[in-house]
Structure formats: C-alpha cells, structure tokens
Motif scaffolding. Sequence first.
Motif, PDB file in Angstrom:
ATOM      1  N   PHE A  92       0.738  -1.205   0.050  1.00  0.00           N
ATOM      2  CA  PHE A  92       0.170   0.025   0.094  1.00  0.00           C
ATOM      3  C   PHE A  92       0.814   1.175   0.044  1.00  0.00           C
ATOM      4  CE2 PHE A  92      -3.176  -3.148   1.375  1.00  0.00           C
ATOM      5  CZ  PHE A  92      -4.110  -2.741   0.682  1.00  0.00           C
ATOM      6  N   GLU A  93       1.911   1.260   0.655  1.00  0.00           N
ATOM      7  CA  GLU A  93       2.963   2.409   0.574  1.00  0.00           C
ATOM      8  C   GLU A  93       3.551   2.491  -0.790  1.00  0.00           C
ATOM      9  OE1 GLU A  93       3.147  -0.203   2.717  1.00  0.00           O
ATOM     10  OE2 GLU A  93       2.473   0.821   4.374  1.00  0.00           O
ATOM     11  N   GLU A  94       3.929   1.548  -1.819  1.00  0.00           N
ATOM     12  CA  GLU A  94       4.140   1.870  -3.085  1.00  0.00           C
ATOM     13  C   GLU A  94       2.735   2.046  -3.727  1.00  0.00           C
ATOM     14  OE1 GLU A  94       5.859  -0.855  -6.710  1.00  0.00           O
ATOM     15  OE2 GLU A  94       6.468  -1.532  -4.500  1.00  0.00           O
ATOM     16  N   LEU A  95       1.646   1.804  -3.645  1.00  0.00           N
ATOM     17  CA  LEU A  95       0.434   2.025  -4.291  1.00  0.00           C
ATOM     18  C   LEU A  95       0.020   3.591  -4.193  1.00  0.00           C
ATOM     19  CD1 LEU A  95      -2.005   1.495  -5.853  1.00  0.00           C
ATOM     20  CD2 LEU A  95      -3.214   1.039  -3.682  1.00  0.00           C
ATOM     21  N   GLU A  96       0.383   4.142  -2.867  1.00  0.00           N
ATOM     22  CA  GLU A  96       0.029   5.465  -2.455  1.00  0.00           C
ATOM     23  C   GLU A  96       0.949   6.220  -3.138  1.00  0.00           C
ATOM     24  OE1 GLU A  96       0.218   8.486   1.378  1.00  0.00           O
ATOM     25  OE2 GLU A  96       0.267   6.336   1.638  1.00  0.00           O
ATOM     26  N   ALA A  98       2.426   5.807  -5.958  1.00  0.00           N
ATOM     27  CA  ALA A  98       2.021   5.711  -7.518  1.00  0.00           C
ATOM     28  C   ALA A  98       0.905   6.414  -7.716  1.00  0.00           C
ATOM     29  CB  ALA A  98       1.760   4.282  -7.772  1.00  0.00           C
ATOM     30  N   VAL A  99      -0.159   6.492  -7.056  1.00  0.00           N
ATOM     31  CA  VAL A  99      -1.396   7.124  -7.136  1.00  0.00           C
ATOM     32  C   VAL A  99      -1.181   8.732  -7.073  1.00  0.00           C
ATOM     33  CG1 VAL A  99      -3.728   7.964  -6.197  1.00  0.00           C
ATOM     34  CG2 VAL A  99      -2.871   5.431  -6.203  1.00  0.00           C
ATOM     35  N   LYS A 100      -0.129   9.122  -5.957  1.00  0.00           N
ATOM     36  CA  LYS A 100       0.035  10.479  -5.921  1.00  0.00           C
ATOM     37  C   LYS A 100       0.875  11.300  -7.062  1.00  0.00           C
ATOM     38  CE  LYS A 100       0.145  10.853  -0.702  1.00  0.00           C
ATOM     39  NZ  LYS A 100       0.809  10.891   0.299  1.00  0.00           N
ATOM     40  N   SER A 101       1.634  10.447  -7.649  1.00  0.00           N
ATOM     41  CA  SER A 101       2.313  10.750  -8.787  1.00  0.00           C
ATOM     42  C   SER A 101       1.723  10.584 -10.140  1.00  0.00           C
ATOM     43  CB  SER A 101       3.731   9.773  -9.044  1.00  0.00           C
ATOM     44  OG  SER A 101       3.313   8.724  -9.153  1.00  0.00           O
ATOM     45  N   TYR A 102       0.472  10.286 -10.090  1.00  0.00           N
ATOM     46  CA  TYR A 102      -0.228  10.021 -11.329  1.00  0.00           C
ATOM     47  C   TYR A 102      -0.902  11.564 -11.673  1.00  0.00           C
ATOM     48  CZ  TYR A 102      -3.729   8.147 -14.980  1.00  0.00           C
ATOM     49  OH  TYR A 102      -4.418   7.981 -16.022  1.00  0.00           O
ATOM     50  N   PRO A 103      -0.643  12.101 -12.755  1.00  0.00           N
ATOM     51  CA  PRO A 103      -0.994  13.417 -13.197  1.00  0.00           C
ATOM     52  C   PRO A 103      -2.377  13.995 -12.704  1.00  0.00           C
ATOM     53  CG  PRO A 103      -0.126  12.462 -14.948  1.00  0.00           C
ATOM     54  CD  PRO A 103      -0.511  11.281 -14.199  1.00  0.00           C
ATOM     55  N   ASP A 104      -2.192  15.119 -12.139  1.00  0.00           N
ATOM     56  CA  ASP A 104      -3.441  15.775 -11.259  1.00  0.00           C
ATOM     57  C   ASP A 104      -4.596  16.086 -12.638  1.00  0.00           C
ATOM     58  OD1 ASP A 104      -2.560  15.651  -8.890  1.00  0.00           O
ATOM     59  OD2 ASP A 104      -1.879  17.646  -8.951  1.00  0.00           O
ATOM     60  N   GLU A 105      -4.237  16.314 -13.752  1.00  0.00           N
ATOM     61  CA  GLU A 105      -5.131  16.653 -14.902  1.00  0.00           C
ATOM     62  C   GLU A 105      -5.792  15.245 -15.352  1.00  0.00           C
ATOM     63  OE1 GLU A 105      -1.083  16.099 -16.779  1.00  0.00           O
ATOM     64  OE2 GLU A 105      -1.880  17.242 -14.924  1.00  0.00           O
ATOM     65  N   ARG A 106      -5.356  14.436 -14.912  1.00  0.00           N
ATOM     66  CA  ARG A 106      -6.056  13.170 -15.180  1.00  0.00           C
ATOM     67  C   ARG A 106      -7.041  12.636 -14.199  1.00  0.00           C
ATOM     68  NH1 ARG A 106      -6.559  11.387 -20.025  1.00  0.00           N
ATOM     69  NH2 ARG A 106      -6.767   9.082 -19.244  1.00  0.00           N
ATOM     70  N   LYS A 107      -6.644  13.085 -12.813  1.00  0.00           N
ATOM     71  CA  LYS A 107      -7.453  12.784 -11.658  1.00  0.00           C
ATOM     72  C   LYS A 107      -8.338  13.728 -11.329  1.00  0.00           C
ATOM     73  CE  LYS A 107      -3.781  12.386  -8.816  1.00  0.00           C
ATOM     74  NZ  LYS A 107      -2.931  12.103  -7.791  1.00  0.00           N
ATOM     75  N   LEU A 172      -4.462 -21.319  -8.498  1.00  0.00           N
ATOM     76  CA  LEU A 172      -4.674 -20.419  -9.566  1.00  0.00           C
ATOM     77  C   LEU A 172      -3.322 -19.891 -10.146  1.00  0.00           C
ATOM     78  CD1 LEU A 172      -6.993 -17.711  -7.234  1.00  0.00           C
ATOM     79  CD2 LEU A 172      -7.878 -19.499  -9.199  1.00  0.00           C
ATOM     80  N   PRO A 173      -3.222 -19.022 -11.266  1.00  0.00           N
ATOM     81  CA  PRO A 173      -2.182 -18.704 -11.903  1.00  0.00           C
ATOM     82  C   PRO A 173      -1.308 -18.302 -10.871  1.00  0.00           C
ATOM     83  CG  PRO A 173      -4.041 -17.854 -13.040  1.00  0.00           C
ATOM     84  CD  PRO A 173      -4.488 -18.518 -11.914  1.00  0.00           C
ATOM     85  N   PRO A 174      -0.001 -18.750 -10.830  1.00  0.00           N
ATOM     86  CA  PRO A 174       1.210 -18.136 -10.056  1.00  0.00           C
ATOM     87  C   PRO A 174       1.335 -16.834 -10.100  1.00  0.00           C
ATOM     88  CG  PRO A 174       2.107 -19.492 -11.648  1.00  0.00           C
ATOM     89  CD  PRO A 174       0.414 -19.602 -11.914  1.00  0.00           C
ATOM     90  N   VAL A 175       1.520 -16.168  -8.970  1.00  0.00           N
ATOM     91  CA  VAL A 175       1.792 -14.728  -8.933  1.00  0.00           C
ATOM     92  C   VAL A 175       3.168 -14.806  -7.883  1.00  0.00           C
ATOM     93  CG1 VAL A 175       1.209 -12.257  -8.258  1.00  0.00           C
ATOM     94  CG2 VAL A 175      -0.299 -13.831  -9.185  1.00  0.00           C
ATOM     95  N   VAL A 176       4.302 -14.285  -8.305  1.00  0.00           N
ATOM     96  CA  VAL A 176       5.671 -14.593  -7.411  1.00  0.00           C
ATOM     97  C   VAL A 176       5.532 -13.462  -6.170  1.00  0.00           C
ATOM     98  CG1 VAL A 176       8.044 -14.198  -7.215  1.00  0.00           C
ATOM     99  CG2 VAL A 176       6.948 -15.095  -9.168  1.00  0.00           C
ATOM    100  N   LYS A 177       4.698 -11.992  -6.874  1.00  0.00           N
ATOM    101  CA  LYS A 177       4.635 -11.293  -5.568  1.00  0.00           C
ATOM    102  C   LYS A 177       3.055 -10.839  -5.405  1.00  0.00           C
ATOM    103  CE  LYS A 177       9.285  -9.723  -5.257  1.00  0.00           C
ATOM    104  NZ  LYS A 177      10.341  -8.600  -5.103  1.00  0.00           N
ATOM    105  N   ARG A 178       2.671 -10.236  -4.271  1.00  0.00           N
ATOM    106  CA  ARG A 178       1.521  -9.482  -4.313  1.00  0.00           C
ATOM    107  C   ARG A 178       1.421  -8.094  -5.091  1.00  0.00           C
ATOM    108  NH1 ARG A 178      -0.494  -6.569   1.422  1.00  0.00           N
ATOM    109  NH2 ARG A 178      -2.511  -6.524   0.944  1.00  0.00           N
ATOM    110  N   ARG A 179       0.378  -7.959  -5.814  1.00  0.00           N
ATOM    111  CA  ARG A 179       0.346  -6.848  -6.424  1.00  0.00           C
ATOM    112  C   ARG A 179      -0.999  -6.121  -6.123  1.00  0.00           C
ATOM    113  NH1 ARG A 179       4.406  -4.125  -8.301  1.00  0.00           N
ATOM    114  NH2 ARG A 179       4.045  -2.718 -10.151  1.00  0.00           N
ATOM    115  N   ILE A 180      -0.889  -4.602  -6.046  1.00  0.00           N
ATOM    116  CA  ILE A 180      -2.383  -4.278  -5.718  1.00  0.00           C
ATOM    117  C   ILE A 180      -2.358  -2.982  -6.899  1.00  0.00           C
ATOM    118  CG2 ILE A 180      -3.503  -2.866  -4.083  1.00  0.00           C
ATOM    119  CD1 ILE A 180      -1.377  -3.632  -1.889  1.00  0.00           C
TER     120      ILE A 180
END
Length: 483
Positions: A92-96, A98-107, A172-180
């Motif tokens: 969730f830290e990495e997700l936060e 990424a979301v904050k760095s997404y362009p404001d004009e898109r959000k 289920l299909p293998p996922v090496v790491k969790r992804r959010i």
Amino acid sequence: MWYLCVFYHRLLDYRKPEFESLADLFGAFGEKRSSDFNTQDKVLQWRLPKHHHPDSPFHFVHLPSEDVARNIANRSILVKGIYELWGEGNDFEELEEAVKSYPDERKLPYLESESTFKVTVDSFGKVLSLQEQNERIQGLSYIPFKGRVNLKNPDHNFWLMETDENETNNGLPPVVKRRIFFGREIGGADRKLIPLYQLKTRNYLGPTAMDAEMAFLMANQAQAAPGKLVYDPFVGTGSILVSAAHFGAMTMGADIDIRVVRDGRGPDCNVWSNFKQYGLPMPIGLLRADNNLPPWRPGLKEVFDAIICDPPYGVRAGGRKSGGRKLLKGIVGPYTVPDEKRADHIPSTAAYTLVECVHDLLDLAARMLVMGGRLVFFYPVLREDGSVETHFPEHPCFKLVATSEQMLSSRYSRVLLTMVKTSLYTEELALAARIKHLEFRENHLKWLENGNLHSLVFSPADAESGDSKVSKESKPKYRGKYV
C-alpha cells in the motif's frame, strides 16, 4: 493509452480472441477500407503486470481511446472490467506513491464536489472480510475525494484490486509477489445476460443447443451488430442466432431436418418462440436446406456478413445429407415427390462425414460471405496420448485469425475457429480449395474421414486399436450431458 483489463477467470483461451474481435468491431485499428482486409497488422499490444502468469486475469492493453475501451468492456462476455490505472504497487505504501504521482489533470476531473463516487474493493485468490474492505477504503484518504458517496448509481466507480501471495494461490495462476491496483472503471461486462438466456429457461431446446455464454462469445467473434446479416447453416433450435439477434443483427438459418425448423414441438414451442421469449427480432427466414446441396441460385454471392455454426461432428449428433444410402450408391434412381404428399414428406438422408461437412461449409462461406466477413465454427480435436491434433482446415479465401480451445474430456476437446474472408471467390480459388481439401483428408486422422468421433470419445482410452468390438459392460454410459 494503456488500460488495465481484468478478465473473469474462466474460458481462458477465449478471452483475448473475443477482446480483439470486439476491438476490431469498434474501430481500435482505425477505419476499415473496402479494399483492405489484411488482418496481419491488426494486433493489439498486450503486456502482463509484474510477476504475473499469462493465465492471470490481469492484463494491460493499449487502446486508442476511452470510448473504444468502454464499448469493448460493455459488450464483452469475459471482460470483468477495463480501468484507467491510477497506480499499482507491491504494497500500500508503493501504491500511495504511484497514485500521488499520477498526473493531476487526469485525476481531478473525477474528484470534483459536484460528482458522486463509489470505491469497490476486490481481490483475486483470496476473500476479504467486510472489515478488511473498509480498512482498505479508509487507507485511501490521501486521494482528495470531494464528491458525495453513492453506492447505487455513482458518476464514477473506483476499484481497489489486489492479488494474493503465491504460497496461498490454491491452484490459481502463480503470482510471485502480491500486486495491488487502483483505477477508475471505464466499463464492464453485463453478466446478467447469462442467467437471462440460460438454456434451462429456454422455451424450445434440442440435444445440441449451444450454451448461452458460448453462443454470445461466438456472436462477438463474428462481430454481430445492427445492419449485419448472420447465417447459421445448422440452425437447430436457434441458440446461436438468438445471441446474434440480441446484438442487433438480422438472422437467417437452415437445417436439414424439416421437423425442427417447421414444426418444433407445436405452435408455441419452436424456433420462432425462442425469439418471442426474449422479445428479439424474428429471423428473416428459416430454410429446410442441405449444406451439401445448397439451395442458392448459381449467380448469388456475397450475401452474409457472418456465418456462425456448430457443425455436426458426431458426438451428440451426427451429420446428415440428402439422398439416402440407396440413392447415393446408385441402387435406386432419383424420385419426384407427388404433390399430394409434399406437405408431410420427409426426404431421406444419409451419413454426412465431418471432413465433407467442413469442406462444404468453407465453400459456402467463400461464396456467400462479403469481403471481410467472418466464419466462426467449432472444430473437434481428439487427444491421443496427451497430444493435440492441430491441423485445421484451410481455404485460400480465408485467413485464420483466432483459435480458442475448450477441453471437454481427457480425450476430446473442441476449438472455436474464427476466419476472415480476405479474397474474392473465383473458380481458380475453388479449385485450389478442392486440392487443399484432398490433402487435408489424406493427411488427417482416420476418425475425421469416417465420422467415427463418437465411438472414439466414449470408448475406453486403453482399448486396443485393433479391437473394434467392446463389451457393453466396458462402455462408459452417456447421459446426454456435455462430454
């Protein structure tokens, strides 16, 4: 622009072919030109999220516009949703970040105070409790939502999706790491169609009626749409045409059994009543016709926009053609039905092998499809010792654009073939097709030529090939279900 596409985790081999067919229908490859039906450059760009298996329901796809993405998602049967991805991460830290760095004009246009919104939490590979979902929603406080929450009919729907760790994926299909993932929903499939059109509520059914979900997939592969004419030469009880009519196409069908297309089970239980049941436009015509002796006048060409069918290949029903065994062997001559017996006469028929049926189907499609028209049909595959027969029928007028396999038993599966007409039908191409057909018949498995697929599918796998007689006790029972 790249979008996150999330599929339903079923019919894995059918997901991308359906998506790409709809992408072509809705203009993802640009405007179609009447002189250009080359499909080689019509390939979408796909990529997987980090550490994901190709069977994963999560894929990134590049599409030209949000309108195209929405049209695909709303029409598809296997797309759970398409999203404008605002951020992703392993935690969730990495997700936060990424979301904050997404362009404001898109959000910011979707976070205004005048709008309403909803946040949906979903997971793949595990079940989240209501408390866990609420905790994840509260953790999105860094997103400056200014609008009001509306859970029933929001202006904007946001999704927070995560995958489970590899150690607990339960097959289920293998996922090496969790992804959010977090993103804004563009559109999603209307799965309410499946229970609405399910076979158990259908008015008129036969032993070979196509499952509703598969029928809709076939209609999408054929790009059924308003203004198009779709033909099924083995119409049966009309299941495939019902799905094409739902998408607005005009429909037409034929069957060799006049009792199916004319009588059904009475005036209120027939092919026509299936269309009445769902309030769909009636077929423009249902013919008693033999695909081996098509009824079209010699000069008639390029009538249909798509041909969709499930040819009889001898598992649940064997193919039949006109003539009768004695007539075809020359024991008796052709006959004329007296006028007084025409109303109740049922013409005699003989066995129609799969190899002959497929050749006639390709020839019919080459003549009667418009340029760029699509032929979509099922083709059987017999597995021997774990191997798969992949030699599919060919025709010089067509390009094979998609194959989707559905395994039905340990020894037998069927493949949905999608072909696009790329060349005009000429006598030279018809001769070349005949040569290909002869090579196909000579090089293929013997069961295909003899139409003996049923006995091979239902005979014991360890039966000796030289023993043609199997005791009744050793034969597995067939109870009329899908094999």
